[in-house]
Every structure is written in structure tokens, then in C-alpha cells.
Scaffold this active site. Structure first.
Site, short mmCIF file in Angstrom:
data_model
loop_
_atom_site.label_atom_id
_atom_site.label_comp_id
_atom_site.label_asym_id
_atom_site.label_seq_id
_atom_site.Cartn_x
_atom_site.Cartn_y
_atom_site.Cartn_z
N ASP A 194 0.82 -1.21 0.00
CA ASP A 194 0.00 0.00 0.00
C ASP A 194 0.86 1.26 0.00
OD1 ASP A 194 -2.36 -1.44 0.05
OD2 ASP A 194 -2.55 -1.38 2.24
N TYR B 51 7.45 -9.92 6.28
CA TYR B 51 7.33 -8.48 6.49
C TYR B 51 7.87 -8.13 7.87
CZ TYR B 51 4.23 -7.74 2.46
OH TYR B 51 3.69 -7.65 1.20
#
Length: 240
Positions: A50, A109
Site C-alpha cells: 500500500d 514483512y
């Protein structure tokens, strides 16, 4: 021939990684750089991020002619066009049946908290947040481990066919004045990590109970819909 790229990018410079009409994405920037060297095919990325989310070792792939023999030269030339916000680390020739997205075995992540005094020059790259009990954070993150239906940990408007994912590990560690959450899974839903981080913080702040967090992980009841800020999140690596 098919080329695989490993690269990093500063997500604060883009409105997301995937191609968009306004051409302010990582993919648009990368394809623009490729076009300067006569490569006009679509640049496919293994994972999407994002707006504001960074990457240490993102992976992408493109088809091009066999005339690019010197991949070191190609990397240096492309970096002239992708810098300063994208840096290509490695280019590798792959077999034609390589699928950059579907061949990935796991994605990892990291979410970075900075517990030091607020610094506007670093604020795009970490979430400035008060210090917390790292052991308690690990107890809460351990609840995410294993296979779960994470349907209550995805952004509204997602069109994923299945919301079941296997979390290989979720854990936290401290380094100097930083705390780092690490998540590795066979895949992630849209905004899953930011929702997970926010829910753990809600428990640490006593706004949510551990039992309520368990309920949400078990897809029984939704308790937290807040997203943690994107600036602390990094796509760390993709494993094949």
C-alpha cells in the site's frame, strides 16, 4: 528471456506498488525505467504494498530480448532511472516457466517501532511509539502462528477467494531504541499485517483483552478495525 529482479524502494515516494492511472506507483516507475532501455513488457511483482509501505527485497519479473547479456551493466543502467527511490540489487536470468508470484513459498514483512524522541526526518521510515513490554508482545504475536481464517484481518473491499493463511511465525525483538515485529506466512491478505499490529497494540494499551484478540484471530468476532500506520511496514523478503 525472463529476468528476475530483487530491489528495494522507499514507499513514501509512491501511492502504492501496483500500476495506477496517475502513474505514481512503484510498478509505473520501474516500467518507465525499463522503457528507456527498450524493454516495454509489463513488469510483474511478487507482492503488492500500500501507499507508504517500504520494501527491502521486493521481487519482480519481466520478459525481454536475449540481447541483454551483461546483467550487471543492465542493473547499473536501470538504476540511473530508478534512483533515488528504487534501487535494483540483483538481476537474474530465470527459466521461462518461472512465475514470480505463484512460485513464492513464503513472504516476510517487518514492522518497525522507534521509541526515541520524535524525528521528522525519520518519521516516514518507522512508527514513533512509546516503549512496551517485548515479552508481552511476543505472547500476543504467538497467537497468530499456525493456519487461521484471517477474514477479520483484511481491508474492506478485498476480493480474495480464500482468507485462510498459514503464519509460519510472528515474533518481536528489540534492537537499541527500536522494536521490530516480524511476520512470515505463505501469503497475506490486504492490510493484514497493519490490522494485526494495531490489534496487538490495542491489547498492550489495555484497550482490548487477550481473549478478544483470540476471538478475532479465530474469526469469531471483530474487535479492532484500526490500521497501524504504513510508514513502519517493510516487505522484507520473498522466499522461493
Amino acid at each position: 528471456m525472463k529476468l528476475k529482479f530483487v530491489f528495494s524502494y522507499d514507499g513514501s515516494a509512491f501511492l502504492g506498488s501496483a500500476k495506477q492511472p496517475h502513474k505514481k506507483s512503484v510498478q509505473d516507475n520501474f516500467e518507465n525505467a525499463l522503457s528507456h532501455l527498450g524493454i516495454y513488457n509489463s513488469f510483474l511483482m511478487a507482492s503488492r504494498t500500500d501507499k507508504g509501505v517500504h520494501a527491502n527485497n521486493a521481487v519482480g519479473c519481466v520478459e525481454c530480448g536475449d540481447y541483454f547479456k551483461d546483467l550487471h551493466y543492465l542493473k547499473n543502467q536501470l538504476n540511473k532511472y530508478t534512483h533515488p527511490f528504487i534501487h535494483i540489487k540483483q538481476i537474474q536470468k530465470m527459466e521461462q516457466d518461472f512465475e514470480v508470484r505463484f512460485d513464492a513459498k513464503a513472504r516476510e514483512y517487518r514492522y518497525i517501532f522507534n521509541h526515541d524522541k520524535f524525528n521528522p526526518f525519520l518519521s516516514r521510515y518507522a512508527y514513533f511509539y512509546p516503549s512496551f513490554d517485548i515479552n508481552q508482545a511476543n505472547e500476543l504475536l504467538a497467537l497468530f502462528n499456525g493456519e487461521h481464517n484471517f477474514k477479520l484481518f483484511q481491508k474492506e473491499g478485498s476480493s480474495t477467494k480464500s482468507t485462510i493463511r498459514k503464519m509460519y511465525f510472528a515474533k518481536a525483538y528489540a534492537y537499541k531504541k527500536l522494536s521490530i515485529f516480524t511476520f512470515r506466512a505463505n501469503g497475506f491478505l490486504r492490510a493484514q499485517i497493519r490490522l494485526s499490529v494495531a490489534s496487538v497494540l490495542a491489547v498492550l494499551e489495555n484497550r482490548l483483552s487477550k481473549e478478544q484478540l483470540k476471538e478475532q484471530i479465530e474469526a469469531k468476532k471483530e474487535h479492532c478495525r484500526i490500521l497501524a500506520p504504513p510508514n513502519g511496514l517493510y516487505l522484507h523478503r520473498i522466499l522461493y
